[in-house]
Scaffold this motif. Structure first.
Motif, short mmCIF file in Angstrom:
data_model
loop_
_atom_site.label_atom_id
_atom_site.label_comp_id
_atom_site.label_asym_id
_atom_site.label_seq_id
_atom_site.Cartn_x
_atom_site.Cartn_y
_atom_site.Cartn_z
N ARG A 112 0.83 -1.20 0.00
CA ARG A 112 0.00 0.00 0.00
C ARG A 112 0.87 1.25 0.00
NH1 ARG A 112 -5.49 -1.15 1.02
NH2 ARG A 112 -5.78 -3.29 0.31
N THR A 113 2.18 1.08 -0.25
CA THR A 113 3.08 2.23 -0.24
C THR A 113 3.78 2.44 -1.58
OG1 THR A 113 4.84 0.83 0.69
CG2 THR A 113 3.47 2.10 2.24
N ILE A 114 4.24 1.39 -2.23
CA ILE A 114 4.91 1.53 -3.53
C ILE A 114 3.87 1.94 -4.57
CG2 ILE A 114 6.19 0.36 -5.35
CD1 ILE A 114 7.26 -1.54 -3.19
N PRO A 115 4.10 3.00 -5.34
CA PRO A 115 3.10 3.42 -6.34
C PRO A 115 2.93 2.38 -7.44
CG PRO A 115 5.12 4.72 -6.54
CD PRO A 115 5.25 3.93 -5.28
N ILE A 116 1.67 2.17 -7.84
CA ILE A 116 1.32 1.21 -8.87
C ILE A 116 0.60 1.96 -9.99
CG2 ILE A 116 -0.01 -0.88 -9.42
CD1 ILE A 116 0.11 -1.52 -6.37
N VAL A 117 1.04 1.73 -11.23
CA VAL A 117 0.41 2.35 -12.39
C VAL A 117 -0.31 1.28 -13.20
CG1 VAL A 117 0.79 3.63 -14.53
CG2 VAL A 117 2.13 4.19 -12.50
N ALA A 118 -1.61 1.41 -13.34
CA ALA A 118 -2.39 0.52 -14.20
C ALA A 118 -2.18 0.95 -15.65
CB ALA A 118 -3.87 0.60 -13.85
N ALA A 119 -1.74 0.01 -16.49
CA ALA A 119 -1.38 0.38 -17.85
C ALA A 119 -1.79 -0.69 -18.87
CB ALA A 119 0.13 0.63 -17.93
N GLY A 124 -12.62 -0.98 -6.28
CA GLY A 124 -12.11 -0.78 -4.93
C GLY A 124 -10.66 -0.38 -4.81
N VAL A 125 -10.07 0.14 -5.90
CA VAL A 125 -8.65 0.53 -5.82
C VAL A 125 -8.48 2.05 -5.76
CG1 VAL A 125 -7.94 -1.56 -7.03
CG2 VAL A 125 -8.29 0.55 -8.34
N ALA A 126 -9.59 2.80 -5.84
CA ALA A 126 -9.49 4.26 -5.80
C ALA A 126 -10.72 4.83 -5.11
CB ALA A 126 -9.37 4.84 -7.21
N GLU A 127 -10.51 5.94 -4.39
CA GLU A 127 -11.64 6.62 -3.75
C GLU A 127 -12.49 7.33 -4.79
OE1 GLU A 127 -9.91 9.24 -0.91
OE2 GLU A 127 -9.07 7.64 0.33
N SER A 128 -11.84 7.88 -5.80
CA SER A 128 -12.55 8.52 -6.91
C SER A 128 -11.58 8.57 -8.09
CB SER A 128 -12.99 9.94 -6.55
OG SER A 128 -11.87 10.81 -6.40
N ASN A 181 -2.28 4.19 -3.35
CA ASN A 181 -1.02 4.05 -4.08
C ASN A 181 -1.22 3.55 -5.50
OD1 ASN A 181 -1.76 1.44 -3.09
ND2 ASN A 181 0.34 0.71 -3.46
N VAL A 182 -2.48 3.59 -6.01
CA VAL A 182 -2.78 3.11 -7.35
C VAL A 182 -3.34 4.24 -8.21
CG1 VAL A 182 -4.08 1.46 -8.75
CG2 VAL A 182 -3.29 0.81 -6.46
N THR A 183 -2.80 4.39 -9.41
CA THR A 183 -3.34 5.33 -10.40
C THR A 183 -3.10 4.71 -11.78
OG1 THR A 183 -3.36 7.62 -11.17
CG2 THR A 183 -1.21 6.68 -10.63
N GLY A 184 -3.42 5.45 -12.83
CA GLY A 184 -3.16 4.91 -14.16
C GLY A 184 -4.25 5.26 -15.15
#
Length: 289
Positions: free
Chosen positions: A72-79, A89-93, A100-103
């Motif tokens: 829950r700390t290392i940033p993760i990029v969905a690609a 359930g991986v983002a609040e909005s 730690n997830v974006t993409g």
């Protein structure tokens, strides 16, 4: 520093976009691949997190959820991601992921409704349509608008769920047994990687098929409508660069498609013995002859 479960994808797309931003493997970029099937993802993610990478790239929803469970700390990029990140359930909005997830994302409910509409416009006599997708637990939450649109149009949907290429043959057998007349392929990352195989199976089954990108039509499907996969990969690479430079994944909004492409494969139409209405062709970006 980077990992994803599809070695070919990062070699052919992500790494060139990063190189254009000044990050070159072997010079100032270390790439650590972890490749496997769904069942292997949790162990692969745990091992990867143990090596303390700066950023993790996940090219499928399977790998994304495994990586998020491992850290829950290392940033993760969905690609890219194949489901709504909030519903999954991986983002609040979308605007503020908060973790730690974006993409980037391939799927939006309104796009599935539009694809259904285009398929109906191309084939006005069709009433029974199959929809094939992977990741039922994740993706099905976004199916409500599609089901509603089908009911309002008097269409019957036959939902087919698969978890890997070994299930494709059985899926098309199920479609034949259900007497479906056309097919919508939901553009999850896994199904997108198998578009040529799925297109060949669809033609063999005599099913007019729409997919979620221009590349879908280029791969042999009758119609492709959706974002440019290359554009999404470029957006993902820009996020990796920003994370390397100190940005926080929690503050980087998830991005969906910004430009939609519409393509029709007339070679496939000929194989299927179909005539595409001229009223539909006038709005097409690319006609594949």
């Amino acid at each position: 520093m980077l990992s994803l479960p599809d070695r070919g994808a990062i070699r052919s797309v992500t790494l060139p976009y990063l190189a254009a931003r000044g990050f070159v493997e072997g010079r100032n970029l270390v790439v650590d691949f972890r490749v496997g099937i769904e069942e292997q993802m949790p162990a692969l993610a745990q091992a990867l997190v143990g090596d303390k990478p700066d950023v993790i790239i996940a090219s499928s929803d399977w790998s994304l959820h495994a990586a998020r469970a491992a850290t829950r700390t290392i940033p993760i990029v969905a690609a890219p991601m194949g489901a709504d990140p909030v519903g999954a359930g991986v983002a609040e909005s979308w605007a503020h992921p908060g973790g730690n997830v974006t993409g980037v994302c391939l799927i939006a409910p309104e796009l599935e409704v539009k694809r259904l509409s285009l398929l109906r416009e191309a084939l006005p006599s069709v009433h029974r349509i199959a929809v094939i997708s992977a990741h039922r637990k994740i993706v099905e939450a976004g199916f409500a608008p599609l089901r509603k649109a089908a009911a309002q149009a008097g269409l019957e949907l036959v939902e087919i769920w698969v978890e890997g290429p070994n299930e494709y043959a059985a899926a098309f057998d199920a479609m034949r047994n259900s007497d479906v007349e056309a097919l919508v392929i939901v553009p999850t990352p896994e199904l997108n990687r198998d578009l040529e195989k799925l297109g060949a199976l669809a033609v063999k089954a005599g099913l007019p098929t729409i997919g979620g990108s221009r590349e879908a039509a280029q791969s042999g499907l009758l119609i492709g409508y959706g974002p440019s996969i290359a554009e999404l990969e470029q957006q993902a690479a820009s996020y990796v660069e920003r994370l390397f430079n100190g940005a926080q994944a929690a503050d980087l909004p998830f991005q969906g498609p910004t430009h939609l492409n519409f393509a029709v494969n007339m070679r496939t139409a000929k194989k299927l013995g179909l005539t595409i209405p001229p009223s539909l062709l006038v709005s097409v970006d690319e006609v594949i002859e």
